[in-house]
Design a protein around this motif. Structure first.
Motif, PDB file in Angstrom:
ATOM      1  N   MET A   1       0.846  -1.171   0.000  1.00 38.47           N
ATOM      2  CA  MET A   1       0.000   0.000   0.000  1.00 38.47           C
ATOM      3  C   MET A   1       0.892   1.234   0.000  1.00 38.47           C
ATOM      4  O   MET A   1       1.853   1.309   0.761  1.00 38.47           O
ATOM      5  N   LEU A   2       0.547   2.172  -0.841  1.00 38.72           N
ATOM      6  CA  LEU A   2       1.248   3.445  -0.911  1.00 38.72           C
ATOM      7  C   LEU A   2       0.261   4.569  -0.618  1.00 38.72           C
ATOM      8  O   LEU A   2      -0.915   4.461  -0.968  1.00 38.72           O
ATOM      9  N   THR A   3       0.760   5.640   0.005  1.00 36.58           N
ATOM     10  CA  THR A   3      -0.106   6.786   0.289  1.00 36.58           C
ATOM     11  C   THR A   3       0.594   8.079  -0.086  1.00 36.58           C
ATOM     12  O   THR A   3       1.818   8.150  -0.147  1.00 36.58           O
ATOM     13  N   SER A   4      -0.226   9.098  -0.301  1.00 34.48           N
ATOM     14  CA  SER A   4       0.318  10.432  -0.511  1.00 34.48           C
ATOM     15  C   SER A   4       0.762  10.982   0.847  1.00 34.48           C
ATOM     16  O   SER A   4       0.416  10.461   1.897  1.00 34.48           O
ATOM     17  N   GLU A   5       1.541  12.031   0.783  1.00 36.07           N
ATOM     18  CA  GLU A   5       1.893  12.780   1.987  1.00 36.07           C
ATOM     19  C   GLU A   5       1.428  14.203   1.736  1.00 36.07           C
ATOM     20  O   GLU A   5       1.863  14.807   0.762  1.00 36.07           O
ATOM     21  N   PRO A   6       0.534  14.737   2.479  1.00 38.40           N
ATOM     22  CA  PRO A   6      -0.100  14.209   3.682  1.00 38.40           C
ATOM     23  C   PRO A   6      -1.222  13.225   3.338  1.00 38.40           C
ATOM     24  O   PRO A   6      -1.561  13.021   2.171  1.00 38.40           O
ATOM     25  N   PHE A   7      -1.818  12.686   4.384  1.00 34.80           N
ATOM     26  CA  PHE A   7      -2.824  11.644   4.245  1.00 34.80           C
ATOM     27  C   PHE A   7      -4.028  11.882   5.169  1.00 34.80           C
ATOM     28  O   PHE A   7      -5.024  11.181   5.103  1.00 34.80           O
ATOM     29  N   GLY A   8      -3.961  12.896   6.015  1.00 32.86           N
ATOM     30  CA  GLY A   8      -4.948  13.116   7.072  1.00 32.86           C
ATOM     31  C   GLY A   8      -6.365  13.391   6.606  1.00 32.86           C
ATOM     32  O   GLY A   8      -7.330  12.879   7.182  1.00 32.86           O
ATOM     33  N   GLU A   9      -6.530  14.228   5.585  1.00 34.77           N
ATOM     34  CA  GLU A   9      -7.882  14.548   5.101  1.00 34.77           C
ATOM     35  C   GLU A   9      -8.541  13.304   4.504  1.00 34.77           C
ATOM     36  O   GLU A   9      -9.726  13.057   4.708  1.00 34.77           O
ATOM     37  N   LEU A  10      -7.763  12.527   3.752  1.00 31.34           N
ATOM     38  CA  LEU A  10      -8.279  11.292   3.163  1.00 31.34           C
ATOM     39  C   LEU A  10      -8.682  10.307   4.257  1.00 31.34           C
ATOM     40  O   LEU A  10      -9.752   9.692   4.199  1.00 31.34           O
ATOM     41  N   ALA A  60     -19.028  10.251  -2.919  1.00 30.85           N
ATOM     42  CA  ALA A  60     -19.038  11.645  -3.381  1.00 30.85           C
ATOM     43  C   ALA A  60     -19.329  12.618  -2.241  1.00 30.85           C
ATOM     44  O   ALA A  60     -18.754  13.715  -2.200  1.00 30.85           O
ATOM     45  N   LYS A  61     -20.197  12.236  -1.306  1.00 31.05           N
ATOM     46  CA  LYS A  61     -20.501  13.107  -0.154  1.00 31.05           C
ATOM     47  C   LYS A  61     -19.254  13.455   0.637  1.00 31.05           C
ATOM     48  O   LYS A  61     -19.192  14.491   1.288  1.00 31.05           O
ATOM     49  N   HIS A  62     -18.264  12.581   0.588  1.00 33.72           N
ATOM     50  CA  HIS A  62     -17.043  12.764   1.372  1.00 33.72           C
ATOM     51  C   HIS A  62     -15.844  13.140   0.512  1.00 33.72           C
ATOM     52  O   HIS A  62     -14.707  13.092   0.977  1.00 33.72           O
ATOM     53  N   GLY A  63     -16.106  13.528  -0.744  1.00 34.10           N
ATOM     54  CA  GLY A  63     -15.034  13.970  -1.631  1.00 34.10           C
ATOM     55  C   GLY A  63     -14.125  12.848  -2.096  1.00 34.10           C
ATOM     56  O   GLY A  63     -12.974  13.089  -2.457  1.00 34.10           O
ATOM     57  N   LEU A  64     -14.637  11.611  -2.102  1.00 35.77           N
ATOM     58  CA  LEU A  64     -13.825  10.446  -2.455  1.00 35.77           C
ATOM     59  C   LEU A  64     -14.198   9.905  -3.824  1.00 35.77           C
ATOM     60  O   LEU A  64     -15.359   9.931  -4.227  1.00 35.77           O
ATOM     61  N   SER A  65     -13.207   9.417  -4.529  1.00 28.51           N
ATOM     62  CA  SER A  65     -13.445   8.685  -5.771  1.00 28.51           C
ATOM     63  C   SER A  65     -12.472   7.516  -5.829  1.00 28.51           C
ATOM     64  O   SER A  65     -11.473   7.489  -5.107  1.00 28.51           O
ATOM     65  N   GLY A  80      -4.500  -8.659 -12.361  1.00 30.43           N
ATOM     66  CA  GLY A  80      -4.799  -8.014 -11.087  1.00 30.43           C
ATOM     67  C   GLY A  80      -5.354  -6.624 -11.296  1.00 30.43           C
ATOM     68  O   GLY A  80      -5.327  -6.092 -12.404  1.00 30.43           O
ATOM     69  N   THR A  81      -5.856  -6.059 -10.216  1.00 31.79           N
ATOM     70  CA  THR A  81      -6.372  -4.691 -10.244  1.00 31.79           C
ATOM     71  C   THR A  81      -5.791  -3.917  -9.076  1.00 31.79           C
ATOM     72  O   THR A  81      -5.930  -4.335  -7.923  1.00 31.79           O
ATOM     73  N   GLU A  82      -5.107  -2.819  -9.400  1.00 29.33           N
ATOM     74  CA  GLU A  82      -4.666  -1.873  -8.374  1.00 29.33           C
ATOM     75  C   GLU A  82      -5.832  -0.911  -8.135  1.00 29.33           C
ATOM     76  O   GLU A  82      -6.403  -0.386  -9.087  1.00 29.33           O
ATOM     77  N   THR A  83      -6.181  -0.704  -6.886  1.00 28.75           N
ATOM     78  CA  THR A  83      -7.277   0.201  -6.549  1.00 28.75           C
ATOM     79  C   THR A  83      -6.701   1.400  -5.807  1.00 28.75           C
ATOM     80  O   THR A  83      -5.939   1.240  -4.852  1.00 28.75           O
ATOM     81  N   THR A  84      -7.080   2.596  -6.274  1.00 36.21           N
ATOM     82  CA  THR A  84      -6.622   3.842  -5.663  1.00 36.21           C
ATOM     83  C   THR A  84      -7.835   4.633  -5.211  1.00 36.21           C
ATOM     84  O   THR A  84      -8.776   4.833  -5.985  1.00 36.21           O
ATOM     85  N   ILE A  85      -7.826   5.066  -3.957  1.00 35.49           N
ATOM     86  CA  ILE A  85      -8.867   5.955  -3.450  1.00 35.49           C
ATOM     87  C   ILE A  85      -8.276   7.354  -3.406  1.00 35.49           C
ATOM     88  O   ILE A  85      -7.171   7.556  -2.892  1.00 35.49           O
ATOM     89  N   VAL A  86      -9.018   8.314  -3.960  1.00 30.12           N
ATOM     90  CA  VAL A  86      -8.545   9.694  -4.057  1.00 30.12           C
ATOM     91  C   VAL A  86      -9.519  10.606  -3.318  1.00 30.12           C
ATOM     92  O   VAL A  86     -10.739  10.453  -3.431  1.00 30.12           O
ATOM     93  N   GLY A  91      -8.917  23.676  -4.695  1.00 28.89           N
ATOM     94  CA  GLY A  91      -7.912  24.509  -4.049  1.00 28.89           C
ATOM     95  C   GLY A  91      -7.040  23.793  -3.040  1.00 28.89           C
ATOM     96  O   GLY A  91      -6.180  24.410  -2.422  1.00 28.89           O
ATOM     97  N   VAL A  92      -7.254  22.497  -2.841  1.00 32.43           N
ATOM     98  CA  VAL A  92      -6.481  21.717  -1.874  1.00 32.43           C
ATOM     99  C   VAL A  92      -5.817  20.567  -2.626  1.00 32.43           C
ATOM    100  O   VAL A  92      -6.471  19.899  -3.428  1.00 32.43           O
ATOM    101  N   PRO A  93      -4.540  20.330  -2.401  1.00 32.77           N
ATOM    102  CA  PRO A  93      -3.896  19.198  -3.092  1.00 32.77           C
ATOM    103  C   PRO A  93      -4.591  17.871  -2.781  1.00 32.77           C
ATOM    104  O   PRO A  93      -4.990  17.618  -1.643  1.00 32.77           O
ATOM    105  N   ALA A  94      -4.745  17.061  -3.807  1.00 30.15           N
ATOM    106  CA  ALA A  94      -5.399  15.758  -3.642  1.00 30.15           C
ATOM    107  C   ALA A  94      -4.550  14.840  -2.770  1.00 30.15           C
ATOM    108  O   ALA A  94      -3.325  14.936  -2.735  1.00 30.15           O
ATOM    109  N   GLU A  95      -5.219  13.946  -2.058  1.00 33.54           N
ATOM    110  CA  GLU A  95      -4.561  12.907  -1.279  1.00 33.54           C
ATOM    111  C   GLU A  95      -5.043  11.563  -1.811  1.00 33.54           C
ATOM    112  O   GLU A  95      -6.149  11.463  -2.335  1.00 33.54           O
ATOM    113  N   TRP A  96      -4.216  10.532  -1.672  1.00 35.54           N
ATOM    114  CA  TRP A  96      -4.572   9.237  -2.239  1.00 35.54           C
ATOM    115  C   TRP A  96      -3.944   8.086  -1.454  1.00 35.54           C
ATOM    116  O   TRP A  96      -2.974   8.284  -0.735  1.00 35.54           O
ATOM    117  N   VAL A  97      -4.544   6.909  -1.629  1.00 38.19           N
ATOM    118  CA  VAL A  97      -3.974   5.672  -1.126  1.00 38.19           C
ATOM    119  C   VAL A  97      -4.145   4.630  -2.226  1.00 38.19           C
ATOM    120  O   VAL A  97      -5.216   4.508  -2.814  1.00 38.19           O
TER     121      VAL A  97
END
Length: 144
Positions: A1-10, A60-65, A80-86, A91-97
């Motif tokens: 699993m990989l995550t963006s930095e930061p990760f708190g909002e996600l 969508a209610k939580h800004g997730l895709s 296989g399938t890699e799944t990424t949640i964004v 105006g705010v940089p995207a975060e992802w896992v």
């Protein structure tokens, strides 16, 4: 699993999603013949389209895709399938896992239909696992 930095909002958005999300209903029946045991069996499952239709509004209610990328293990015969949640807001940089692929063997025949089934299976279980969900059987009786 990989995550963006930061990760708190996600992480906060995923927690809110999981507090409101409902596990999708396994409303389909798969019929399978086992070559190993030479017997037939059935099991309920949730169709990928039904899962995504049920979860997208809450995401969508939580800004997730969710993004999914199909990958192939060359020489191994696995898909296989890699799944990424964004998560993102204007105006705010995207975060992802990004989650490691859910690997599925391609049957020996390897027809386009077999490959499509393997991709659908991988996408379905990757999607559910990434969101911490599991398909559940209907309490209204057997699936249709």
């Amino acid at each position: 699993m990989l995550t963006s930095e930061p990760f708190g909002e996600l992480a906060a958005a995923l927690a809110a999603f999981n507090a409101a999300a409902v596990n999708p209903i396994a409303d389909q029946i798969a019929k399978v013949h086992s070559k190993r045991t030479n017997s037939d069996f059935t099991y309920p499952y949730a169709e990928l389209g039904g899962i995504t239709d049920a979860e997208r509004p809450e995401l969508a209610k939580h800004g997730l895709s969710i993004w999914q990328n199909v990958v192939y293990a060359d020489g191994r015969g696995w898909i296989g399938t890699e799944t990424t949640i964004v998560w993102g807001n204007p105006g705010v940089p995207a975060e992802w896992v990004r989650f490691d692929p859910v690997w599925v063997p391609i049957p020996d025949e390897g027809s386009p239909q077999d490959i499509g089934k393997a991709i659908s299976y991988s996408r379905r279980y990757g999607y559910l696992a990434a969101l911490g969900l599991a398909a559940r059987e209907s309490s209204d009786g057997p699936p249709a």
